[in-house]
Write a protein that holds these residues in place. Structure first.
Motif, PDB file in Angstrom:
ATOM      1  N   MET A 133     127.033  76.375  32.262  1.00 27.43           N
ATOM      2  CA  MET A 133     125.614  76.488  32.503  1.00 27.43           C
ATOM      3  C   MET A 133     124.499  75.541  32.569  1.00 27.43           C
ATOM      4  N   SER A 136     125.444  73.371  35.390  1.00 33.77           N
ATOM      5  CA  SER A 136     124.749  73.863  36.027  1.00 33.77           C
ATOM      6  C   SER A 136     123.137  73.766  36.224  1.00 33.77           C
ATOM      7  N   LEU A 137     122.878  74.308  34.995  1.00 30.22           N
ATOM      8  CA  LEU A 137     120.844  73.910  35.515  1.00 30.22           C
ATOM      9  C   LEU A 137     120.344  73.583  35.387  1.00 30.22           C
ATOM     10  N   LYS A 138     121.205  72.018  35.072  1.00 29.42           N
ATOM     11  CA  LYS A 138     120.860  70.399  35.172  1.00 29.42           C
ATOM     12  C   LYS A 138     121.368  69.468  36.616  1.00 29.42           C
ATOM     13  N   ASN A 140     121.424  72.101  39.352  1.00 25.95           N
ATOM     14  CA  ASN A 140     120.211  72.914  41.031  1.00 25.95           C
ATOM     15  C   ASN A 140     120.517  73.501  39.178  1.00 25.95           C
ATOM     16  N   PRO A 141     118.924  73.612  39.295  1.00 29.74           N
ATOM     17  CA  PRO A 141     118.097  75.148  38.289  1.00 29.74           C
ATOM     18  C   PRO A 141     118.074  76.092  39.070  1.00 29.74           C
ATOM     19  N   GLU A 142     117.726  75.245  41.140  1.00 23.68           N
ATOM     20  CA  GLU A 142     117.029  76.560  41.531  1.00 23.68           C
ATOM     21  C   GLU A 142     117.736  77.716  42.664  1.00 23.68           C
ATOM     22  N   SER A 143     119.169  76.990  41.621  1.00 19.31           N
ATOM     23  CA  SER A 143     120.327  77.926  42.993  1.00 19.31           C
ATOM     24  C   SER A 143     120.767  79.656  42.353  1.00 19.31           C
TER      25      SER A 143
END
Lengths: 143, 143
Positions: A133, A136-138, A140-143
């Motif tokens: 998690m 993924s945040l780092k 692609n923070p907006e997907s």
């Protein structure tokens, strides 16, 4: 023993992780023995995937591990919900029966260093999920 | 919002996964609110890492999510042990409050396709652990 070889694998614990592994690995052609303290746990083994053996018993008891022919195992996987059971069975597999590959699932991330210290490969699903998690945040923070 | 930005993150559930995420993400400088139905769960938040807020309440109740200012959140993470709670809170976050990034932890690997169908990113620790073990077996069966 190569990656294409048919391995003899003892899976300890037939919960979600144990049954998933047993079904997949059996389906891939490996020889699987699953050990669980409760027979109802074996309901999670699917006949279209799993063609191995089931042993009802406590995997921290030497007699149960011997019944699973742990001395012949290429791989032992400790997958119960109790990491102490997993670690204990893994230590017996590794130190007494010289099983070449031993894995344990641990629940508490703090046990990771303990497992490394005694030479047992461990997988902590909680740590893995948190890392996935955060990555993924780092990325692609907006997907 | 970039990967270096300070994000506003609502973490639902303060068990092992939720508290690990809350501690790490708070320590990285993000603004964190943790919601849990039990105050004792917050004991897992470590003062040297966590500097966010705690809200006691049921995250499937709109009032609780509003109290957590979910409408301002960049990220919502459903990390309780009940995947239905996680999915329900994630759906509210995504569909009603347009939260840009929503994650859920799921317990049952079979729920993965359901989450994908409704556009929610899910992480199944059991599947991840099984895949890691199987990959390790294939790559390096004797280590």
């Amino acid at each position: 023993m190569t990656s294409n070889h048919n391995l003899y694998i003892v899976v300890i614990g037939c919960g979600r992780l144990g049954s998933l592994l047993a079904n997949k690995l059996s389906n891939e052609g490996h020889s699987i023995v699953v050990v669980d303290i409760s027979t109802t746990a074996f309901d999670a083994l699917t006949p279209d995937q799993f063609s191995g053996f089931r042993i009802e018993g406590d995997a921290t008891e030497l007699g149960v591990l011997k019944q699973a022919k742990i001395d012949k195992a290429d791989v032992v996987i400790g997958a119960t919900h109790d990491e102490n059971v997993n670690i204990m069975a893994a230590q017996i597999a590794k130190n007494r029966f010289n099983v070449p590959k031993v894995f344990v699932r641990i629940i508490d991330p703090d046990k990771e260093s303990f497992c490394k210290a005694i030479g047992i490969e461990c997988v902590c699903p909680t740590t893995m999920a948190a890392e996935k998690m955060i990555t993924s945040l780092k990325q692609n923070p907006e997907s």
